[in-house]
Structure formats: C-alpha cells, structure tokens
Design a protein around this motif. Structure first.
Motif, mmCIF file in Angstrom:
data_model
loop_
_atom_site.group_PDB
_atom_site.id
_atom_site.type_symbol
_atom_site.label_atom_id
_atom_site.label_comp_id
_atom_site.label_asym_id
_atom_site.label_seq_id
_atom_site.Cartn_x
_atom_site.Cartn_y
_atom_site.Cartn_z
ATOM 1 N N SER A 1 8.565 94.980 -41.885
ATOM 2 C CA SER A 1 8.480 93.931 -42.812
ATOM 3 C C SER A 1 6.946 94.029 -43.767
ATOM 4 O O SER A 1 6.260 94.952 -43.506
ATOM 5 N N LYS A 2 7.030 93.127 -44.855
ATOM 6 C CA LYS A 2 5.952 92.955 -45.596
ATOM 7 C C LYS A 2 4.561 92.876 -44.743
ATOM 8 O O LYS A 2 3.519 93.431 -44.925
ATOM 9 N N LYS B 1 7.568 86.707 -41.831
ATOM 10 C CA LYS B 1 7.545 88.067 -41.827
ATOM 11 C C LYS B 1 7.431 88.760 -43.159
ATOM 12 O O LYS B 1 6.881 89.699 -43.100
ATOM 13 N N TYR B 2 8.131 88.285 -44.082
ATOM 14 C CA TYR B 2 8.045 88.739 -45.432
ATOM 15 C C TYR B 2 7.134 88.193 -46.490
ATOM 16 O O TYR B 2 7.172 88.553 -47.592
ATOM 17 N N GLY C 1 7.061 85.460 -36.365
ATOM 18 C CA GLY C 1 6.795 85.754 -37.741
ATOM 19 C C GLY C 1 5.459 84.908 -38.145
ATOM 20 O O GLY C 1 4.849 85.146 -38.845
ATOM 21 N N ASP D 1 11.703 84.734 -40.640
ATOM 22 C CA ASP D 1 11.904 85.935 -41.696
ATOM 23 C C ASP D 1 11.097 85.358 -42.900
ATOM 24 O O ASP D 1 10.597 86.460 -43.392
#
Length: 227
Positions: free
Chosen positions: A221-222, A111-112, A189, A108
């Motif tokens: 996601s970003k 991913k961001y 990610g 995570d």
C-alpha cells in the motif's frame, strides 16, 4: 514459495550473515519467517546471531508503540461515535453489518493515505445524485431498511437517513480516530498512516537496525511504501 525462501536464505547467509544482528527482515506473514529460519539454519552448523524478523504489521506496531485491536472492540467504539454523530438509536446488532464495512473502508483509506475529507465529500455528492435519480441498484436495500428501521418507515425517510450517513462520514471518521487515540486503541491502517506520516517514528526505529530487507511482498500500500 519454499524454493524462493531457501534461495533467499542462501543469499542472506552469503551477503548479510556478518551483520545479521543489525538486520531486520520483514515478511508478509509469520509462516514465511519460520520457514526462512529453518532454511537458514541448514547453511551452517555454527552458532550465529539471528536477524530480527517481523511481519509488516508487527513492524508497524513496533514503530508506533501500539497494537491493533480486534474488530469487535473497534466496531463497538465506532458504534458509539456513530450514534453520537447521527443521533440514531438502532441497536448494535443492526449496526454491526454497516460498522464492519465502515471499519474496512477507514482501514483502506488510511493504508493508501487518501485525503479523507475530499473522498467523503465526493462520495456524499455522488450518493445524493444516486438517490435523487433512483440509482440504487448497488445498495442492499433490505439491509438498509433494517438498519434504519428504528427511525420510521417510508422510502423517502430511508433515503434521507442514508444520505445523512454519507454526509456525516468525514466527521465520524475523525471522531472515531480521536476516540481510539485517547484510549490508546487503533486499527491496522490507522497505525500504518501514523507511522508513514511521522518520520520521527521511522527514524527512531531505524536506529535499531542498519539494514531492512522486505521479502516476498506482491504489492504494498502507499503507506507501506512510505515506511
């Protein structure tokens, strides 16, 4: 969803069919791509070039030149790094629960496009306050005790070891990614972050297609937005 894909197939046929060979369509999952092909074929009985169809994960793997590994292989590598960085001697079975949690958090985080050093420093400070003042209601204490059982008993020792885990997370994160890179391994990610932060990978991939169509995504996601 089927009605949406049928409508999109019609839209694609009317607007992009003439250049379908240079078009890449990205769906959230493989099933959507299969249904799209089915609906698209219903709009013509003539041979045609099919557009390239990928899931977002497949597209990232194509751009990066790597494939994401299975979770067990990744957690095993994380276990080796964890033992090296913390000096603990717990078994892989004891580590598995926490290892899967850490892997999910690392996934995570990438991913961001989160600043890992800042995040883990802040978390370590928060956990130090929680432990100092006994604010551990959200912690699975039974699993925690099992996890640290090989290091000795006593509440203060568990607290000390738990705090050391949080303060070491950034080093573990960096070392884990270094090990994976050296072995040409990755989690999803990690691949997303590599592609999002390396414009050369994106530009190289873009040369293969003139148009990218992202279809059916509820949220990105970003890192996915950067791509």
């Amino acid at each position: 969803m089927s009605k949406f894909l049928d409508s999109f197939a019609k839209y694609f046929y009317e607007n992009f069919l003439s250049n379908s060979r240079k078009t890449c369509i990205v769906f959230p999952g493989r099933r959507s791509g299969l249904y799209f092909k089915h609906y698209l074929s219903a709009y013509t009985d003539k041979p045609m070039w099919s557009p390239a169809i990928f899931t977002i994960n497949e597209l990232v793997e194509k751009m990066s030149g790597k494939e994401a590994n299975d979770n067990i292989s990744l957690v095993l590598e994380l276990y080796k790094v964890f033992r090296d960085k913390t000096g603990t001697a717990e078994s892989f079975d004891d580590f598995l629960f926490w290892g899967e949690m850490l892997l999910g958090d690392f996934d995570d985080l990438d991913k961001y496009l989160v600043d890992a050093k800042q995040l883990f420093t802040n978390l370590a400070n928060i956990k130090e306050i929680d432990i100092k003042f006994g604010l551990t209601d959200g912690i699975d204490t039974e699993a925690l005790e099992s996890f640290w059982s090989s290091l000795g008993k006593g509440e203060s020792q568990h607290q000390k070891n738990f705090l050391e885990l949080w303060t070491n997370l950034h080093d573990i994160y960096l070392a884990f990614k270094d090990v994976l890179s050296a072995k040409n391994m990755a989690y999803q990610g990690m691949l997303l972050r590599e592609v999002a932060e390396d414009k050369m990978l994106i530009e190289k991939s873009e040369s293969a297609f003139e148009k990218y169509l992202f279809v059916g995504f509820n949220a990105l996601s970003k890192a996915e937005k950067e791509i």
